[in-house]
Design a protein around this motif. Sequence first.
Motif, mmCIF file in Angstrom:
data_model
loop_
_atom_site.group_PDB
_atom_site.id
_atom_site.type_symbol
_atom_site.label_atom_id
_atom_site.label_comp_id
_atom_site.label_asym_id
_atom_site.label_seq_id
_atom_site.Cartn_x
_atom_site.Cartn_y
_atom_site.Cartn_z
ATOM 1 N N LEU A 43 24.019 33.089 -17.422
ATOM 2 C CA LEU A 43 24.916 34.107 -16.854
ATOM 3 C C LEU A 43 26.197 34.247 -17.667
ATOM 4 O O LEU A 43 26.864 35.277 -17.588
ATOM 5 N N ASN A 44 26.539 33.214 -18.437
ATOM 6 C CA ASN A 44 27.746 33.305 -19.289
ATOM 7 C C ASN A 44 27.695 34.508 -20.218
ATOM 8 O O ASN A 44 28.728 35.044 -20.597
ATOM 9 N N LEU A 45 26.496 34.913 -20.596
ATOM 10 C CA LEU A 45 26.339 36.061 -21.497
ATOM 11 C C LEU A 45 26.743 37.363 -20.835
ATOM 12 O O LEU A 45 26.990 38.362 -21.511
ATOM 13 N N LEU A 46 26.771 37.359 -19.514
ATOM 14 C CA LEU A 46 26.998 38.606 -18.760
ATOM 15 C C LEU A 46 28.365 38.659 -18.109
ATOM 16 O O LEU A 46 28.714 39.644 -17.461
ATOM 17 N N LYS A 47 29.152 37.597 -18.249
ATOM 18 C CA LYS A 47 30.452 37.567 -17.566
ATOM 19 C C LYS A 47 31.477 38.413 -18.299
ATOM 20 O O LYS A 47 31.580 38.354 -19.521
ATOM 21 N N LYS A 48 32.229 39.173 -17.539
ATOM 22 C CA LYS A 48 33.374 39.875 -18.113
ATOM 23 C C LYS A 48 34.428 38.849 -18.526
ATOM 24 O O LYS A 48 34.466 37.737 -17.984
ATOM 25 N N PRO A 49 35.323 39.227 -19.445
ATOM 26 C CA PRO A 49 36.423 38.313 -19.769
ATOM 27 C C PRO A 49 37.163 37.943 -18.485
ATOM 28 O O PRO A 49 37.258 38.759 -17.573
ATOM 29 N N GLY A 50 37.695 36.750 -18.435
ATOM 30 C CA GLY A 50 38.255 36.244 -17.170
ATOM 31 C C GLY A 50 37.181 35.438 -16.475
ATOM 32 O O GLY A 50 36.092 35.233 -17.011
ATOM 33 N N LEU A 51 37.432 34.963 -15.315
ATOM 34 C CA LEU A 51 36.488 34.050 -14.681
ATOM 35 C C LEU A 51 35.366 34.753 -13.937
ATOM 36 O O LEU A 51 34.345 34.151 -13.656
ATOM 37 N N GLY A 52 35.539 36.032 -13.591
ATOM 38 C CA GLY A 52 34.452 36.779 -12.935
ATOM 39 C C GLY A 52 34.083 36.256 -11.565
ATOM 40 O O GLY A 52 32.944 36.339 -11.136
ATOM 41 N N ILE A 124 29.935 33.771 -8.520
ATOM 42 C CA ILE A 124 30.119 34.914 -9.415
ATOM 43 C C ILE A 124 29.832 36.201 -8.653
ATOM 44 O O ILE A 124 28.809 36.319 -7.979
ATOM 45 N N SER A 125 30.747 37.166 -8.747
ATOM 46 C CA SER A 125 30.591 38.431 -8.035
ATOM 47 C C SER A 125 29.992 39.492 -8.954
ATOM 48 O O SER A 125 30.033 39.359 -10.181
ATOM 49 N N ARG A 126 29.446 40.572 -8.382
ATOM 50 C CA ARG A 126 28.936 41.707 -9.172
ATOM 51 C C ARG A 126 30.016 42.251 -10.090
ATOM 52 O O ARG A 126 29.746 42.607 -11.231
ATOM 53 N N GLU A 127 31.249 42.285 -9.587
ATOM 54 C CA GLU A 127 32.361 42.836 -10.363
ATOM 55 C C GLU A 127 32.694 41.923 -11.552
ATOM 56 O O GLU A 127 33.296 42.379 -12.530
ATOM 57 N N GLY A 128 32.342 40.663 -11.446
ATOM 58 C CA GLY A 128 32.618 39.745 -12.538
ATOM 59 C C GLY A 128 31.618 39.859 -13.680
ATOM 60 O O GLY A 128 31.812 39.258 -14.734
ATOM 61 N N LEU A 129 30.548 40.634 -13.451
ATOM 62 C CA LEU A 129 29.509 40.784 -14.478
ATOM 63 C C LEU A 129 29.645 42.142 -15.166
ATOM 64 O O LEU A 129 30.110 43.109 -14.565
ATOM 65 N N VAL A 130 29.213 42.210 -16.398
ATOM 66 C CA VAL A 130 29.302 43.465 -17.158
ATOM 67 C C VAL A 130 28.451 44.556 -16.506
ATOM 68 O O VAL A 130 27.497 44.261 -15.778
ATOM 69 N N ASP A 131 28.820 45.806 -16.786
ATOM 70 C CA ASP A 131 28.149 46.959 -16.171
ATOM 71 C C ASP A 131 26.671 47.031 -16.529
ATOM 72 O O ASP A 131 25.876 47.618 -15.794
ATOM 73 N N GLU A 132 26.297 46.440 -17.683
ATOM 74 C CA GLU A 132 24.916 46.558 -18.160
ATOM 75 C C GLU A 132 23.889 45.901 -17.236
ATOM 76 O O GLU A 132 22.692 46.184 -17.364
ATOM 77 N N VAL A 133 24.337 45.033 -16.341
ATOM 78 C CA VAL A 133 23.388 44.357 -15.446
ATOM 79 C C VAL A 133 22.690 45.398 -14.567
ATOM 80 O O VAL A 133 23.348 46.170 -13.868
#
Lengths: 155, 155, 155
Positions: A43-52, A124-133
């Motif tokens: 999931l680290n590959l999908l996290k936005k910068p910051g803790l997500g 980890i929240s949906r908002e913490g992940l990149v839009d591509e998910v």
Amino acid sequence: MKDKMTIILFSGELDKALAAFTLATAAAAGNMDVTIFFTFWGLNLLKKPGLGMKKSALLMQKMLGFVNRGLPLSRLNMLGLGPWMMKKLIKKTGAPSLEDLMKLARQLGVKYIACSTSCGIMGISREGLVDEVDEIAGAATYLEAAGKSKVNLFI
Amino acid sequence: MKDKMTIILFSGELDKALAAFTLATAAAAGNMDVTIFFTFWGLNLLKKPGLGMKKSALLMQKMLGFVNRGLPLSRLNMLGLGPWMMKKLIKKTGAPSLEDLMKLARQLGVKYIACSTSCGIMGISREGLVDEVDEIAGAATYLEAAGKSKVNLFI
Amino acid sequence: MKDKMTIILFSGELDKALAAFTLATAAAAGNMDVTIFFTFWGLNLLKKPGLGMKKSALLMQKMLGFVNRGLPLSRLNMLGLGPWMMKKLIKKTGAPSLEDLMKLARQLGVKYIACSTSCGIMGISREGLVDEVDEIAGAATYLEAAGKSKVNLFI
């Protein structure tokens, strides 16, 4: 009907991520339907910068999120010297970087599923992940894709 | 005839074991026949408390058995802080623990095979393994199961 | 037509290499066509003694080649004590060594492909690899083999 490949990306390491996305892009370029199921450290590959993190995240989830950043190497990490060298070598030899491969993967239609169980445990929240998910889903969704795939890998 | 999944569980790490048993229980709950082939460090999941050694075990096998206890994390182990945090987080977020998943796996009929070659090298006896083990067998038995499986993973 | 198995050997660790070659030789002995695709650290299995570098290798590739030698264990490496103990135990218990398994693999016709992308990044030349390598090729070649295989594993 297209052949399918499904990859579980469990590892949050630069070298394994490079392997996963090299395979995913090669398969998609070769007209396969490719799904990557990101779980645990992957999931680290999908996290936005910051803790997500969710706003309601537990203190311990925030602590885990804090230490669980960056992409080490699975071997010869040498306190970060290894990944730095690897990125330099990729650039110098003209090989595609992980960022290039991930961009290409999306252009070629590779599907991203984030593991709901892992997101729950790690806060980890949906908002913490990149839009591509494309989807947050569990093992049953993975198994449906895997059951139709010619090639299944756990990386 | 039911679809089949066969997992090689090579790793003796908490996070990878959680992934393996989450997949195994989801598949078995979805009416698949599931076999887990435990090899190398994965045998740690099947050891009874104590060293589980043959009486005739070599000194070096006993030494290896002594240091090879417990289930660390594959990443961020932090001298045992990582697994402790992970177990706490699983409890707090209501996710099933590894113990829960392993119990469920057996209720759902997941088959356990312990690798005979690894047992031989490590000096592990049948009596040192939990009763749930269905069979101690080698790579040929694994390959027979894998050849009939829709989903094969090495974890 | 024979059943096929294709293994990606990504890891450069003694224990994982033992697992890969135990499976490969058992499958080939059981009349399967087996291909091993060596990538990243897995290429260590194929390197000739010495660094195996291109003459034109970059300084950083030589540095990486220098630290990236030998086969540690994926767990309990203990600064090299682990692999030493493992080799001793294999000998004492009469299990085949990695060298034995690799020799047998070739006698049974297991095919070796070295990943061209990894060789490029690491500065490894054809001359730096053992003669047994059948081909240096990329992900597309892997996918062609994997698409025809009953059993695919990433180790």
